[in-house]
Design a protein around this motif. Sequence first.
Motif, PDB file in Angstrom:
ATOM      1  N   ARG A   6      14.378  29.044  10.837  1.00 57.20           N
ATOM      2  CA  ARG A   6      13.300  29.011   9.842  1.00 57.20           C
ATOM      3  C   ARG A   6      12.488  27.738  10.078  1.00 57.20           C
ATOM      4  NH1 ARG A   6      14.246  32.519   5.523  1.00 57.20           N
ATOM      5  NH2 ARG A   6      13.391  31.134   3.915  1.00 57.20           N
ATOM      6  N   LEU A   7      11.286  27.929  10.619  1.00 53.40           N
ATOM      7  CA  LEU A   7      10.485  26.798  11.069  1.00 53.40           C
ATOM      8  C   LEU A   7       9.256  26.602  10.180  1.00 53.40           C
ATOM      9  CD1 LEU A   7      10.441  24.829  13.552  1.00 53.40           C
ATOM     10  CD2 LEU A   7       8.912  26.469  14.641  1.00 53.40           C
ATOM     11  N   GLY A   8       9.159  25.441   9.553  1.00 51.72           N
ATOM     12  CA  GLY A   8       7.982  25.109   8.747  1.00 51.72           C
ATOM     13  C   GLY A   8       6.925  24.453   9.612  1.00 51.72           C
ATOM     14  N   ILE A   9       5.656  24.824   9.385  1.00 50.81           N
ATOM     15  CA  ILE A   9       4.546  24.198  10.098  1.00 50.81           C
ATOM     16  C   ILE A   9       3.660  23.549   9.048  1.00 50.81           C
ATOM     17  CG2 ILE A   9       2.653  24.522  11.755  1.00 50.81           C
ATOM     18  CD1 ILE A   9       5.302  25.666  12.767  1.00 50.81           C
ATOM     19  N   MET A  10       3.477  22.249   9.146  1.00 51.98           N
ATOM     20  CA  MET A  10       2.610  21.533   8.203  1.00 51.98           C
ATOM     21  C   MET A  10       1.353  21.139   8.969  1.00 51.98           C
ATOM     22  SD  MET A  10       2.733  20.126   5.028  1.00 51.98           S
ATOM     23  CE  MET A  10       1.318  19.318   4.280  1.00 51.98           C
ATOM     24  N   VAL A  38       7.561  21.035  11.375  1.00 50.93           N
ATOM     25  CA  VAL A  38       6.750  20.489  12.456  1.00 50.93           C
ATOM     26  C   VAL A  38       5.368  20.141  11.893  1.00 50.93           C
ATOM     27  CG1 VAL A  38       5.711  20.956  14.709  1.00 50.93           C
ATOM     28  CG2 VAL A  38       7.959  21.921  14.143  1.00 50.93           C
ATOM     29  N   PHE A  39       5.010  18.868  11.959  1.00 50.17           N
ATOM     30  CA  PHE A  39       3.668  18.447  11.560  1.00 50.17           C
ATOM     31  C   PHE A  39       2.742  18.722  12.740  1.00 50.17           C
ATOM     32  CE2 PHE A  39       4.002  15.940   7.555  1.00 50.17           C
ATOM     33  CZ  PHE A  39       5.360  16.100   7.342  1.00 50.17           C
ATOM     34  N   MET A  40       1.608  19.314  12.436  1.00 48.32           N
ATOM     35  CA  MET A  40       0.697  19.781  13.487  1.00 48.32           C
ATOM     36  C   MET A  40      -0.697  19.206  13.225  1.00 48.32           C
ATOM     37  SD  MET A  40       0.636  22.028  16.066  1.00 48.32           S
ATOM     38  CE  MET A  40       2.062  23.080  15.812  1.00 48.32           C
ATOM     39  N   PRO A  41      -0.976  17.994  13.721  1.00 47.59           N
ATOM     40  CA  PRO A  41      -2.336  17.462  13.522  1.00 47.59           C
ATOM     41  C   PRO A  41      -3.356  18.326  14.265  1.00 47.59           C
ATOM     42  CG  PRO A  41      -0.822  15.743  14.319  1.00 47.59           C
ATOM     43  CD  PRO A  41      -0.120  17.059  14.479  1.00 47.59           C
ATOM     44  N   PRO A  71      15.034  13.020  10.205  1.00 44.84           N
ATOM     45  CA  PRO A  71      15.513  13.830  11.326  1.00 44.84           C
ATOM     46  C   PRO A  71      15.072  15.298  11.260  1.00 44.84           C
ATOM     47  CG  PRO A  71      17.336  13.247   9.848  1.00 44.84           C
ATOM     48  CD  PRO A  71      16.127  12.509   9.361  1.00 44.84           C
ATOM     49  N   ASP A  72      14.622  15.768  10.097  1.00 44.82           N
ATOM     50  CA  ASP A  72      14.193  17.170   9.958  1.00 44.82           C
ATOM     51  C   ASP A  72      12.691  17.352  10.181  1.00 44.82           C
ATOM     52  OD1 ASP A  72      16.802  17.988   9.292  1.00 44.82           O
ATOM     53  OD2 ASP A  72      16.488  17.335   7.225  1.00 44.82           O
ATOM     54  N   PHE A  73      11.989  16.249  10.444  1.00 39.89           N
ATOM     55  CA  PHE A  73      10.542  16.324  10.685  1.00 39.89           C
ATOM     56  C   PHE A  73      10.262  16.031  12.155  1.00 39.89           C
ATOM     57  CE2 PHE A  73       9.026  14.784   6.167  1.00 39.89           C
ATOM     58  CZ  PHE A  73       9.475  15.961   5.610  1.00 39.89           C
ATOM     59  N   GLU A  74       9.316  16.773  12.735  1.00 39.67           N
ATOM     60  CA  GLU A  74       8.823  16.391  14.047  1.00 39.67           C
ATOM     61  C   GLU A  74       7.310  16.574  14.089  1.00 39.67           C
ATOM     62  OE1 GLU A  74       9.871  19.896  16.979  1.00 39.67           O
ATOM     63  OE2 GLU A  74      11.699  19.189  15.985  1.00 39.67           O
ATOM     64  N   VAL A  75       6.675  16.078  15.142  1.00 37.56           N
ATOM     65  CA  VAL A  75       5.226  16.163  15.258  1.00 37.56           C
ATOM     66  C   VAL A  75       4.897  16.859  16.575  1.00 37.56           C
ATOM     67  CG1 VAL A  75       3.051  14.889  15.194  1.00 37.56           C
ATOM     68  CG2 VAL A  75       5.064  13.955  14.037  1.00 37.56           C
ATOM     69  N   SER A  76       3.991  17.806  16.524  1.00 38.25           N
ATOM     70  CA  SER A  76       3.616  18.559  17.720  1.00 38.25           C
ATOM     71  C   SER A  76       2.232  18.139  18.227  1.00 38.25           C
ATOM     72  CB  SER A  76       3.602  20.048  17.399  1.00 38.25           C
ATOM     73  OG  SER A  76       3.035  20.769  18.477  1.00 38.25           O
ATOM     74  N   ARG A  77       2.090  18.115  19.552  1.00 41.57           N
ATOM     75  CA  ARG A  77       0.788  17.830  20.173  1.00 41.57           C
ATOM     76  C   ARG A  77       0.051  19.114  20.548  1.00 41.57           C
ATOM     77  NH1 ARG A  77      -0.093  12.616  22.051  1.00 41.57           N
ATOM     78  NH2 ARG A  77      -1.776  13.534  23.272  1.00 41.57           N
TER      79      ARG A  77
END
Length: 207
Positions: A6-10, A38-41, A71-77
């Motif tokens: 279950r993947l959240g996209i912010m 996953v934070f997605m700027p 640890p549950d947050f990441e950032v995508s390029r």
Amino acid sequence: MIKTLRLGIMGGTFDPVHYGHLVTAEEALVQFDLDRVVFMPTGRPVRKTHRSVSSAEDRYLMTVIATASNPDFEVSRLEIDRPGDTYTVDTLRQLRDSYGPSTELFFITGADAIREILTWKGAEELAGLTTFIAATRPGYEADPLTDAMPPGVTAPRVEPMAVPALAISSSGIRARVADRRPVRYLLPEAVSAYIVKNGLYARDGDR
Ligand code: ATP
Ligand code: MG
């Protein structure tokens, strides 16, 4: 049986990222039992052309700094490295294709942004790609949205979620920085240090 991821996209401009975004992502993680967010700027935000947006690299780095301790947050390029204007539907399709059917996508957004999303390019695809988690003020009625869809188009699933801290906004923070008013307690201190160090949002004469 393989457990579904279950993947959240912010998604957001994150100019700058603030506690409203972080609280919303954390609430979604817990309330919807997500495995990570996953934070997605956005690369080139098509709907924010009326003002100059900080560079993608500055917005990406501020988001990395703000989320580093979780640890549950990441950032995508993904979006900032994709050339051309950014359309979220392209991102969702790309994520859908790379993760495959064993991953469920949850796109986290402010309830105010939902109607705008349904006028996106490719809105008719959304229902098959993701569930929306719409952050609202506690007690706020969720918008049913059916009237926002063009005739014959299925509305995507929208789950309302009450979060605290809704009064914080990036535009409010930018105005405060420009006016030299305090921003402490609205966003992580390391992000405000980054803003000062790089002269972001200062009036031209102040740099
Ligand atoms: P701006 O003031 O420039 O519009 P913003 O604060 O709305 O910026 P964005 O990067 O545009 O920040 O927002 C990313 C996402 O986060 C959007 O879906 C937005 O609705 C949501 N969001 C923004 N602020 C909050 C908040 N305080 N609480 C919950 N969600 C928020
Ligand atoms: Mg906004």
